[in-house]
Scaffold this motif. Sequence first.
Motif, PDB file in Angstrom:
ATOM      1  N   ASP A 174      32.312  39.435  71.814  1.00  0.00           N
ATOM      2  CA  ASP A 174      33.475  39.472  69.850  1.00  0.00           C
ATOM      3  C   ASP A 174      34.157  38.214  70.021  1.00  0.00           C
ATOM      4  O   ASP A 174      34.294  37.794  70.970  1.00  0.00           O
ATOM      5  N   MET A 175      34.040  38.263  68.697  1.00  0.00           N
ATOM      6  CA  MET A 175      34.619  36.582  67.974  1.00  0.00           C
ATOM      7  C   MET A 175      34.643  36.890  65.968  1.00  0.00           C
ATOM      8  O   MET A 175      35.051  38.299  66.459  1.00  0.00           O
ATOM      9  N   VAL A 176      36.653  36.444  66.768  1.00  0.00           N
ATOM     10  CA  VAL A 176      37.243  36.540  66.119  1.00  0.00           C
ATOM     11  C   VAL A 176      36.971  34.837  65.256  1.00  0.00           C
ATOM     12  O   VAL A 176      37.546  33.468  65.436  1.00  0.00           O
ATOM     13  N   ALA A 177      36.367  34.282  63.709  1.00  0.00           N
ATOM     14  CA  ALA A 177      36.830  33.704  63.066  1.00  0.00           C
ATOM     15  C   ALA A 177      37.713  33.801  62.208  1.00  0.00           C
ATOM     16  O   ALA A 177      38.104  34.120  61.742  1.00  0.00           O
ATOM     17  N   CYS A 178      39.362  32.826  62.829  1.00  0.00           N
ATOM     18  CA  CYS A 178      40.628  32.687  62.310  1.00  0.00           C
ATOM     19  C   CYS A 178      40.384  32.039  61.673  1.00  0.00           C
ATOM     20  O   CYS A 178      41.051  30.023  61.721  1.00  0.00           O
ATOM     21  N   CYS A 179      40.614  31.642  60.076  1.00  0.00           N
ATOM     22  CA  CYS A 179      40.764  30.652  59.625  1.00  0.00           C
ATOM     23  C   CYS A 179      41.152  30.771  58.155  1.00  0.00           C
ATOM     24  O   CYS A 179      41.653  32.003  57.271  1.00  0.00           O
ATOM     25  N   PRO A 180      41.428  29.323  57.174  1.00  0.00           N
ATOM     26  CA  PRO A 180      42.739  29.640  56.230  1.00  0.00           C
ATOM     27  C   PRO A 180      41.109  30.074  55.088  1.00  0.00           C
ATOM     28  O   PRO A 180      40.179  29.903  55.575  1.00  0.00           O
ATOM     29  N   ALA A 181      42.638  31.422  53.842  1.00  0.00           N
ATOM     30  CA  ALA A 181      41.155  31.221  53.312  1.00  0.00           C
ATOM     31  C   ALA A 181      39.724  31.033  52.849  1.00  0.00           C
ATOM     32  O   ALA A 181      38.354  31.209  52.273  1.00  0.00           O
ATOM     33  N   THR A 182      40.409  29.397  52.386  1.00  0.00           N
ATOM     34  CA  THR A 182      39.376  28.632  51.528  1.00  0.00           C
ATOM     35  C   THR A 182      38.154  28.232  52.373  1.00  0.00           C
ATOM     36  O   THR A 182      37.720  27.202  52.377  1.00  0.00           O
TER      37      THR A 182
END
Length: 305
Positions: A174-182
């Motif tokens: 499993d992976m979560v790409a946790c980044c600002p929307a931009t």
Amino acid sequence: MGKRNLISVVDMKDEWPALVDLGIKLKKERGHHGDPLKGKTLAMMFEKPSTRTRTSFDVAITELGGHALYLDVSKMQMGHGETVEDTARVLSRFVHGIMYRAFDYKMMDKLGEWATVPVISGLDNLEHPCQALADMITIKEKFGNFHGRKLVFLGDGNNVCNSLLYACAIMGMDMVACCPATRMPNAEILYNATQIANANGSKIIASHDPQEACKDADVLYTDTWISMGDTISVEEAVKLFQMYQINDDLLKIAKPDCIVMHCLPAHRGQEITNDVIESPHSVVFDEAENRLHAQKAVLYTLMKD
């Protein structure tokens, strides 16, 4: 089988698990695996400076019995009176493989298309597959498996994040790409990785909330906030990414045995605190060492007779 490249992780999707295991095997056998690439020459083309990529590829080909040839692209004729196509075809007559560290993935793709020897990406602005391979080697060393594990990438959805999306999906992690929307990862890669993950029984998730994303994480991963080619200032980057910094507060949300990863170089006090990178959770220097063994696995697989 004809000539193969490693420009995107998915170029060797079916062989990725074997590459991970081969990297671990070659690490254990360091100094005792013979000279499988004796007489082979690897051309190493650099547009962008490097510490880990240059050193690890040079040592890797040498320890496998071959030879590294360093080429500074700024001092070559490619793009300065000679086409990429012609450069690719000429180099292919001289060497047995090409490692290219480029600014533009379009140049990488073109070199790979026209070369008749394997082309290996040492990084471009879309992916960094060899880094992702070293990361998977490190995770398997630490945990022994991938299924049921969760990696959270925090910060800029850059080339490293893109390759990790593919690598985690292929390995069933499993992976979560946790980044600002931009600053989310490449949309096409995110979609494709999601489809691969679905087939392998894992999940790929996009998020903007670090507190939620880091719950029960096995791996917290970050990279510099200012990627290659960025025009963003340090002040702008701090304002945009501050909440994505890996620090003690986020580490407490993850699992107690969580490991912390960073592909380096690290800007301590920005994307990661000094306390965390020097903590027992940090495996960043094991991860850096594994670049050598990842490069060996790739070179052996693509360049052996």
